[in-house]
Write a protein that holds these residues in place. Structure first.
Motif, PDB file in Angstrom:
ATOM      1  N   PHE A 151      38.207  32.761  36.175  1.00 41.82           N
ATOM      2  CA  PHE A 151      39.631  34.227  35.600  1.00 41.82           C
ATOM      3  C   PHE A 151      38.550  35.397  36.098  1.00 41.82           C
ATOM      4  O   PHE A 151      37.705  35.748  36.026  1.00 41.82           O
ATOM      5  CB  PHE A 151      40.183  34.501  34.734  1.00 41.82           C
ATOM      6  N   ALA A 152      39.403  36.221  36.958  1.00 41.80           N
ATOM      7  CA  ALA A 152      38.631  37.779  37.358  1.00 41.80           C
ATOM      8  C   ALA A 152      39.068  38.091  36.220  1.00 41.80           C
ATOM      9  O   ALA A 152      39.830  38.085  34.874  1.00 41.80           O
ATOM     10  CB  ALA A 152      39.959  38.071  38.608  1.00 41.80           C
ATOM     11  N   PRO A 153      37.720  39.628  35.910  1.00 40.43           N
ATOM     12  CA  PRO A 153      37.746  40.447  33.852  1.00 40.43           C
ATOM     13  C   PRO A 153      39.369  40.785  33.702  1.00 40.43           C
ATOM     14  O   PRO A 153      39.645  41.066  32.772  1.00 40.43           O
ATOM     15  CB  PRO A 153      37.092  41.043  34.841  1.00 40.43           C
ATOM     16  N   ASN A 154      40.219  40.970  35.219  1.00 39.13           N
ATOM     17  CA  ASN A 154      41.882  41.305  35.128  1.00 39.13           C
ATOM     18  C   ASN A 154      43.357  40.421  34.830  1.00 39.13           C
ATOM     19  O   ASN A 154      43.797  41.155  34.684  1.00 39.13           O
ATOM     20  CB  ASN A 154      41.692  42.368  35.386  1.00 39.13           C
ATOM     21  N   GLY A 155      42.254  39.677  35.092  1.00 39.29           N
ATOM     22  CA  GLY A 155      43.087  38.406  34.743  1.00 39.29           C
ATOM     23  C   GLY A 155      44.190  38.612  35.975  1.00 39.29           C
ATOM     24  O   GLY A 155      45.338  37.175  36.508  1.00 39.29           O
ATOM     25  N   GLY A 156      44.052  38.895  37.218  1.00 37.30           N
ATOM     26  CA  GLY A 156      44.764  38.883  38.467  1.00 37.30           C
ATOM     27  C   GLY A 156      44.566  38.092  39.318  1.00 37.30           C
ATOM     28  O   GLY A 156      45.263  37.658  40.603  1.00 37.30           O
ATOM     29  N   SER A 157      43.618  37.284  39.212  1.00 39.04           N
ATOM     30  CA  SER A 157      42.639  36.151  40.233  1.00 39.04           C
ATOM     31  C   SER A 157      42.109  35.544  39.240  1.00 39.04           C
ATOM     32  O   SER A 157      41.665  35.422  38.496  1.00 39.04           O
ATOM     33  CB  SER A 157      42.187  36.846  41.208  1.00 39.04           C
ATOM     34  N   VAL A 158      42.203  34.183  40.500  1.00 40.37           N
ATOM     35  CA  VAL A 158      41.186  33.415  39.594  1.00 40.37           C
ATOM     36  C   VAL A 158      39.937  33.040  41.552  1.00 40.37           C
ATOM     37  O   VAL A 158      40.555  32.838  42.155  1.00 40.37           O
ATOM     38  CB  VAL A 158      41.184  31.254  39.215  1.00 40.37           C
ATOM     39  N   LEU A 159      38.919  32.606  41.019  1.00 38.62           N
ATOM     40  CA  LEU A 159      38.147  32.281  42.001  1.00 38.62           C
ATOM     41  C   LEU A 159      36.887  31.440  41.193  1.00 38.62           C
ATOM     42  O   LEU A 159      37.213  30.951  40.224  1.00 38.62           O
ATOM     43  CB  LEU A 159      36.827  33.269  42.140  1.00 38.62           C
ATOM     44  N   THR A 160      36.618  30.514  42.376  1.00 41.59           N
ATOM     45  CA  THR A 160      35.750  29.046  42.509  1.00 41.59           C
ATOM     46  C   THR A 160      34.849  28.941  43.560  1.00 41.59           C
ATOM     47  O   THR A 160      36.182  29.569  44.692  1.00 41.59           O
ATOM     48  CB  THR A 160      36.856  27.568  42.381  1.00 41.59           C
ATOM     49  N   GLY A 161      34.041  27.836  43.984  1.00 42.03           N
ATOM     50  CA  GLY A 161      33.210  27.399  44.531  1.00 42.03           C
ATOM     51  C   GLY A 161      34.125  26.247  45.719  1.00 42.03           C
ATOM     52  O   GLY A 161      35.431  25.567  44.855  1.00 42.03           O
ATOM     53  N   SER A 162      33.352  25.691  46.607  1.00 37.99           N
ATOM     54  CA  SER A 162      34.026  24.553  47.340  1.00 37.99           C
ATOM     55  C   SER A 162      32.633  23.975  47.908  1.00 37.99           C
ATOM     56  O   SER A 162      31.555  24.005  47.978  1.00 37.99           O
ATOM     57  CB  SER A 162      35.060  24.686  48.114  1.00 37.99           C
ATOM     58  N   GLU A 163      33.213  22.532  48.134  1.00 36.56           N
ATOM     59  CA  GLU A 163      32.037  21.656  48.696  1.00 36.56           C
ATOM     60  C   GLU A 163      31.273  21.858  49.603  1.00 36.56           C
ATOM     61  O   GLU A 163      30.301  21.823  50.493  1.00 36.56           O
ATOM     62  CB  GLU A 163      32.841  20.118  48.606  1.00 36.56           C
ATOM     63  N   THR A 164      32.765  22.841  50.654  1.00 34.52           N
ATOM     64  CA  THR A 164      31.846  23.771  51.867  1.00 34.52           C
ATOM     65  C   THR A 164      30.826  24.913  51.695  1.00 34.52           C
ATOM     66  O   THR A 164      30.491  25.279  52.924  1.00 34.52           O
ATOM     67  CB  THR A 164      32.819  23.945  53.175  1.00 34.52           C
ATOM     68  N   LEU A 216      29.403  25.579  47.157  1.00 36.13           N
ATOM     69  CA  LEU A 216      29.056  26.561  46.124  1.00 36.13           C
ATOM     70  C   LEU A 216      29.540  25.964  44.854  1.00 36.13           C
ATOM     71  O   LEU A 216      30.677  25.489  44.474  1.00 36.13           O
ATOM     72  CB  LEU A 216      30.066  27.472  46.520  1.00 36.13           C
ATOM     73  N   ILE A 217      28.345  25.466  43.262  1.00 42.99           N
ATOM     74  CA  ILE A 217      28.481  25.590  42.376  1.00 42.99           C
ATOM     75  C   ILE A 217      28.921  25.650  41.160  1.00 42.99           C
ATOM     76  O   ILE A 217      30.458  26.028  40.984  1.00 42.99           O
ATOM     77  CB  ILE A 217      27.367  24.666  41.700  1.00 42.99           C
ATOM     78  N   THR A 218      28.529  27.026  41.034  1.00 39.56           N
ATOM     79  CA  THR A 218      28.261  28.372  40.104  1.00 39.56           C
ATOM     80  C   THR A 218      29.707  29.520  40.408  1.00 39.56           C
ATOM     81  O   THR A 218      28.656  30.141  41.567  1.00 39.56           O
ATOM     82  CB  THR A 218      28.497  28.308  38.792  1.00 39.56           C
ATOM     83  N   VAL A 219      30.405  29.932  39.580  1.00 45.91           N
ATOM     84  CA  VAL A 219      30.223  31.831  40.104  1.00 45.91           C
ATOM     85  C   VAL A 219      31.034  31.991  38.483  1.00 45.91           C
ATOM     86  O   VAL A 219      31.063  31.917  37.293  1.00 45.91           O
ATOM     87  CB  VAL A 219      32.045  31.291  40.943  1.00 45.91           C
ATOM     88  N   GLU A 220      30.791  33.670  39.304  1.00 52.79           N
ATOM     89  CA  GLU A 220      31.051  34.229  37.884  1.00 52.79           C
ATOM     90  C   GLU A 220      31.114  35.876  38.745  1.00 52.79           C
ATOM     91  O   GLU A 220      31.130  36.108  39.298  1.00 52.79           O
ATOM     92  CB  GLU A 220      28.937  34.281  36.854  1.00 52.79           C
ATOM     93  N   TRP A 221      32.275  36.402  37.912  1.00 46.02           N
ATOM     94  CA  TRP A 221      32.821  37.654  38.083  1.00 46.02           C
ATOM     95  C   TRP A 221      32.303  38.595  37.175  1.00 46.02           C
ATOM     96  O   TRP A 221      33.153  38.747  36.005  1.00 46.02           O
ATOM     97  CB  TRP A 221      34.042  37.723  38.567  1.00 46.02           C
ATOM     98  N   HIS A 222      31.117  39.539  37.042  1.00 47.53           N
ATOM     99  CA  HIS A 222      31.503  40.948  35.890  1.00 47.53           C
ATOM    100  C   HIS A 222      32.054  41.751  36.715  1.00 47.53           C
ATOM    101  O   HIS A 222      32.590  42.353  37.024  1.00 47.53           O
ATOM    102  CB  HIS A 222      29.686  41.558  36.381  1.00 47.53           C
ATOM    103  N   PRO A 223      32.646  41.646  34.674  1.00 46.57           N
ATOM    104  CA  PRO A 223      33.552  43.378  34.570  1.00 46.57           C
ATOM    105  C   PRO A 223      32.836  44.845  34.483  1.00 46.57           C
ATOM    106  O   PRO A 223      33.616  45.333  35.262  1.00 46.57           O
ATOM    107  CB  PRO A 223      34.810  42.429  33.641  1.00 46.57           C
ATOM    108  N   LYS A 224      32.134  44.738  34.133  1.00 45.58           N
ATOM    109  CA  LYS A 224      31.651  45.944  34.036  1.00 45.58           C
ATOM    110  C   LYS A 224      30.836  46.163  35.722  1.00 45.58           C
ATOM    111  O   LYS A 224      30.850  47.170  36.295  1.00 45.58           O
ATOM    112  CB  LYS A 224      30.136  46.631  33.266  1.00 45.58           C
TER     113      LYS A 224
END
Length: 563
Positions: free
Chosen positions: A341-354, A379-387
């Motif tokens: 989830f995005a830090p504000n909960g307004g989006s969802v992010l993930t990767g794909s095999e392409t 794309l294996i791992t994702v992270e969205w830093h809130p600060k």
């Protein structure tokens, strides 16, 4: 012709030009085709539309990128500390790379330390395992958890020094409640959202275990997930979990996914003998649900299953998915593929095999932005830093990418690109330098002056005070003698191993009499343990013995012995 100033001249840095060189060619592939098809004559009439497109691009920090190539194999996990200055990446090369974003420059983008989680073990028992997950404590940046393909979680400090290795359970015990730790491979972990002293781990032994940071010899609580799937004998594998607190207060929740396709939810404060809610067929059976996350308000749960689906769940009605979307899975090849989830909960992010980053709308699970990060490499791992408001991704080609936007992001990659490039020094070229080990010995051979071509001598031949004697002892007074290790000594546990692995092992060197006499009462002082019974103790009576009678008895005994 006189100079305008004297002394050292500092060259100015064009920060905007450096940041502009990080601009990505394609931000959104769906809009790229539409932009190319627009006619130049329509630009003046669509000024308002272009402004709105710029606003949409600024909504997500993906306009620029900073690439870190510090691994040679797929990156399985990335994490940043709460301040956003330290970045740690884990890979299938069995190592961790520690990066300090505050000290990097555009020409020195590299890790300042490489950590092997198993470097503390002796050479006889040295082993290497893939890194499953690395997770900084959300409360402070002083420690982080490392989950490898073993049955033990490990805790490290900020500088990569191992602080604790948590207990391994007895694999021959059938009752998982009676084991002190995981009996098989640990797959995932999560920190307590409010208590910095607690964390939870899930493993392939069908258990979820809650640990205290300061107690590594036994877990605090054990949750055994009993599978209801036929043929599994009540055992399954925990593939992903998350621990979150509701925004309105109250008890925390633990949500876990299992290999049998189930999704279970427990109260984070207990009791743990049965789940608060359970969904038996959340995903297809025998598929690895690699991604799981809870929204910041604690109301929604997002899962990415091995059945090529992404599902959204409501914790208040934990029975069926709110939304379902199709998304190709990479968990069969990369079991740590996550979703966030995005830090504000307004989006969802993930990767794909392409190699694309997908930013989804949580209400519909439709993509709001699809941008290529590492085309052709998953794309294996994702992270969205809130600060920082920056997105960090890890790919199968060993590349870590930091996506940012100069207008909305702060620090992190912007700090790196705002510095002047470091001037190249002679020491930066390894072909022009000589490696010196801690003892002062050169790693390269030195040609003896006046010697024949191709004839070399070691550094110790020219300096007899440095080197080894005939018995193998070092001549250097600064270097202590290291005794040779025999094969028997390699398998014999040393004092350090006993002290760290066996609880209360320090009591073996303590005198038992002195340990008991510490609690002996002083004259006129009440006893610590038996003081309550001093007034009720019976009077001690001894047998009265006549001395003449004793002598007669001895004579009779002597006569019996004689006959």
């Amino acid at each position: 012709m006189l100079p305008t100033s004297f002394g050292k001249q500092e060259t100015s840095v064009d920060v905007e030009a450096q940041i502009e060189r990080c601009r990505r060619a394609i931000v959104d592939e769906r809009q790229a085709a539409a932009i190319q098809s627009k006619a130049e004559a329509e630009k003046d009439s669509d000024d308002d539309d272009s402004d709105s497109d710029e606003d949409e691009e600024d909504e997500f920090p993906v306009s620029h990128e900073l690439i870190l190539k510090t691994h040679e194999r797929p990156i399985t996990s990335v994490t940043l500390d709460p301040s956003g200055t330290r970045l740690i990446t884990g890979s299938t090369d069995c190592t961790l790379k520690l990066h300090d974003l505050a000290s990097m420059t555009p020409t020195t983008i590299r890790a300042f330390k490489t950590v092997d989680p198993f470097a503390t073990k002796s050479s006889a028992t040295a082993e290497s395992h893939s890194i499953h997950q690395v997770l900084y404590s959300p409360h402070s940046g002083n420690q982080f958890l490392v989950i490898t393909a073993t049955s033990q979680a490990r805790l490290f400090d900020r500088d990569g020094e191992m602080q604790a290795e948590y207990q391994k359970g007895d694999m021959y015990l059938r009752d998982k409640h009676n084991t002190k730790g995981h009996t098989s491979e640990v797959t995932c972990c999560a920190w307590h959202p409010t208590n910095r002293e607690l964390f939870v781990t899930g493993g392939t032994d069908s258990t979820i275990r809650i640990w205290e940071v300061s107690k590594r010899f036994k877990q605090k609580e054990v949750i055994v997930h009993k599978s209801k799937a036929a043929g599994s004998a009540g055992m399954t594998r925990i593939t992903a979990l998350a621990w979150a607190a509701p925004a309105g207060g109250g008890n925390t929740i633990i949500v876990a996914a299992a290999l049998d396709g189930s999704l279970v939810m427990y109260s984070g404060e207990g009791p743990y003998y049965r789940p608060t809610a359970e969904i038996r067929d959340a995903h297809a059976k025998d598929t690895w649900t690699s991604g799981l996350d809870i929204s910041p308000d604690g109301r929604l749960v997002i899962t990415r299953g091995g059945d090529d689906t992404i599902k959204l769940w409501d914790t208040r009605k934990f029975t069926k998915p709110v939304q379902t979307a199709s998304h190709p899975s990479t968990s069969s090849q990369y079991p740590t593929s996550n979703i966030r989830f995005a830090p504000n909960g307004g989006s969802v992010l993930t990767g794909s095999e392409t190699g694309h980053l997908h930013i989804l709308n949580p209400a519909t699970l439709r993509p709001e932005l699809v941008t290529p990060v590492t085309p052709g490499s998953p794309l294996i791992t994702v992270e969205w830093h809130p600060k920082l408001n920056q997105i960090i991704t890890g790919s199968a080609n060993g590349r870590t990418t930091i996506l940012f936007n100069p207008k909305t992001s702060s620090n992190g990659a912007l700090t790196v690109m705002s510095k002047a490039p470091k001037k190249r020094h002679l020491d930066d070229d390894p072909s022009l330098t000589t490696f010196m080990d801690p003892a002062g010995l050169s790693g390269d051979a030195i040609v003896t002056p006046g010697g024949l071509p191709g004839q070399t001598n070691s550094f110790s031949a020219r300096h007899p005070t440095i080197g080894l004697t005939a018995s193998g002892r070092s001549r250097d007074p600064r270097r202590p003698h290291v005794p040779a290790q025999t094969p028997f000594a390699k398998t014999t546990p040393d004092e350090r191993h006993i002290r760290e692995s066996i609880p209360l092992s320090s009591m073996r060197d303590e005198d038992p009499r002195e340990a008991l006499m510490k609690y002996a009462p002083k004259p006129g002082e009440k006893s610590m343990f038996t003081g309550a019974w001093e007034k009720t103790q019976p009077k001690t009576l001894y047998k009265e013995v006549d001395s003449d009678g004793e002598e007669a008895e001895e004579e009779r005994e002597a006569k019996r012995t004689k006959f």
